[in-house]
Scaffold this active site. Structure first.
Site: not given
Ligand code: BES
Ligand code: ZN
Ligand code: MN
Length: 507
Positions: A280, A291, A354
């Site tokens: 990230k 998370d 997931r």
């Molecule tokens: N933990 C994150 C989602 C999240 C985003 C939680 C903001 C709390 C606040 C999750 O694991 C994630 O990174 N999701 C990605 C999925 C994508 C790569 C398909 C996302 O939402 O960008």
């Molecule tokens: Zn996550």
């Molecule tokens: Mn993630």
């Protein structure tokens, strides 16, 4: 936790540091909220001029507005705290429970640092007593475990007396007792979320569960990395393999001899989500200790079911892993085999939730529960869709999705039903494996839901709560919601367990 008692005494006979009254928004300024005799006694001490005095200092009576006034002679509390309730309800009806819950929370939050507050809020029925006691306790939350050097901060309000003419009523006492359990469990979840990832590894989380659960008669089983390997939990192991802190799968179970239904709850427990090798960017990782909010909520909900002695079986599955980049990390392009034998091509290691849920959902379904609900901070897309205060509800059964949405509303939590469009499944097809872990970006929260659905056994009713928006409050506090971890979904899950205990799940 702050001590709370119901009392049928009047505001003129309970000494305290402050007395809290509700004020409504009138045509031309604040008016006393209709109802409580206790608040009328406060107005009398002002010679009937409380509303006028509040108007003088600019109060309007808007929801959550807090106005403090020194009290005149005749009251055993030196301070009046007026909390706005908005427009008065129509004649003969009471305030909505959530309005009262937020007002009570805003008031007790504003009284941090005081010893004892008396609440003289309108209590038209049992639901109002439940809402005021719950909101008042939730509003006292603070998290100071990592403070020192004289910066411990303001201590929470220590004691609350709720003035209630029906204090002797068994239903009121029960509502207050339930509120205490719920508030303590929400606080437990908030504490877990607020604890930084270096102080809460998957093993730390599992150890803490193993210590706390037996206190309430909840059975615990922890699978460590060796047992996960032996069991074929490829999703959890894959996500966890880049971290120096190995993953865990924890099963907690409340079993009631009087149960006729079993509810399974599955929580995403990523103790830190760096994104892994699909790292990230700065700006997207600072709050990723949150998370594991789903796993924390599931744990709290199982404990609450046990503490309330609900006649229902509730099993919780906490899928715990840390998603880190390293020489041993999962790579974009790797293929994992999940617990149920599905192969998944991992094209983005940041879509890790997931993967751990795939294992946990499939494992939970093996026990043939009457319903499975997973809770996860799953997608940024859901935050874009519904914002920071509302979680998305998806399900493989329309009636069950509606039931979850209504259950959340009963609990005072904001949610919204979202679809699981079958066509999104196309985007999750992999040329190499059975599935890939990322697909269509547009409606990405739904794509994630469609992915999870693949791991729910045929014939099992399932709902998915994507709490990525409301799990962590990075803005200022509001109502009974503190800054940081909010504990969202705990109250919905507890209410769901109660409904399951009432036989409302069959159908
Ligand atoms: N933990 C994150 C989602 C999240 C985003 C939680 C903001 C709390 C606040 C999750 O694991 C994630 O990174 N999701 C990605 C999925 C994508 C790569 C398909 C996302 O939402 O960008
Ligand atoms: Zn996550
Ligand atoms: Mn993630």
């Amino acid at each position: 936790m702050t001590e709370l008692t119901l009392s049928n005494l009047s505001a003129t006979s309970v000494p305290a540091d402050a007395v809290v009254v509700g004020i409504a928004r009138g045509e031309s300024g604040p008016v006393p909220a209709p109802g409580p005799a206790a608040a009328a006694a406060v107005d009398e001490a002002f010679g009937g001029g409380l509303a006028a005095a509040l108007a003088t200092v600019g109060a309007k009576g808007d929801t959550e507005e807090i106005t403090k006034l020194p009290t005149p002679e005749g009251l055993p509390a030196p301070l009046v705290v007026a909390v706005g309730l908005g427009e008065a309800p129509a004649d003969g009806t009471g305030y909505a429970p959530e309005t009262l819950r937020r007002a009570a929370g805003a008031a007790t939050r504003a009284l941090a640092g005081s010893e004892h507050a008396v609440l003289a809020l309108p209590l038209a029925d049992d639901a109002a007593v439940a809402a005021v006691t719950e909101g008042a306790l939730l509003g006292t939350y603070t998290f100071t475990a990592f403070r020192g050097r004289g910066h411990e901060g303001t201590p929470p309000l220590a004691r609350i007396t709720v003035l209630d003419p029906g204090a002797a009523d068994a239903a009121h006492a029960a509502a207050a007792e339930r509120a205490l359990v719920v508030a303590e469990e929400v606080a437990r979840t908030r504490d877990l979320i607020n604890t930084p990832a270096n102080a809460l590894t998957p093993a730390d989380f599992a150890d803490l569960v193993a210590t706390a659960a037996p206190e309430y008669g909840v059975e615990v089983e922890v699978l460590d990395e060796e047992e996960l390997t032996a069991g074929g939990y490829g999703g959890i192991l894959g996500v966890g393999m880049g971290s120096a802190s190995p993953p865990r799968l924890v099963r907690v179970a409340w079993t009631s001899p009087a149960a006729s239904a079993t509810l399974a709850l599955v929580g995403k427990g990523i103790t830190y989500d760096s994104g892994g090798l699909s790292l990230k960017p700065v700006g997207a990782n600072e709050t990723m200790k949150c998370d594991m909010s789903g796993a924390a909520a599931v744990f709290s909900a199982v404990l609450a079911a046990a503490r309330l002695g609900l006649p229902v079986n509730v099993t919780g599955w906490l899928a715990l892993a840390e998603n880190m980049p390293s020489g041993s990390s999962l790579r974009p392009g790797d293929v994992l085999t999940t617990y149920d034998g599905t192969t998944v091509e991992v094209l983005n290691t940041d879509a890790e939730g997931r993967l751990v849920l795939a294992d946990a959902l499939a494992r939970a379904c093996e026990e043939s529960p009457d319903a499975v609900v997973d809770v996860a901070t799953l997608t940024g897309a859901m935050v874009l869709a519904l914002g920071k205060r509302i979680f998305g509800v998806m399900a493989n059964d329309d009636a069950f999705r509606t039931l979850l949405h209504e259950t959340a509303e009963q609990a005072g939590e904001q949610s919204w039903p979202m679809p699981l469009p079958a066509e999104l499944g196309e985007s999750l097809k992999s040329p190499l494996a059975d599935l890939k872990n990322v697909g269509e970006r547009m409606g990405g929260g739904l794509t994630a839901g469609v992915f999870l659905n693949e791991f729910v056994a045929e014939g099992v009713r399932w709902a998915h709560l994507d709490i990525a928006g409301p799990a962590f409050n990075d803005g200022g506090p509001f109502g009974y919601t503190a800054k940081g971890g909010t504990g969202v979904s705990v109250r919905t899950l507890v209410r769901l367990a109660e409904r399951a205990a009432n036989g409302e799940l069959s159908g």
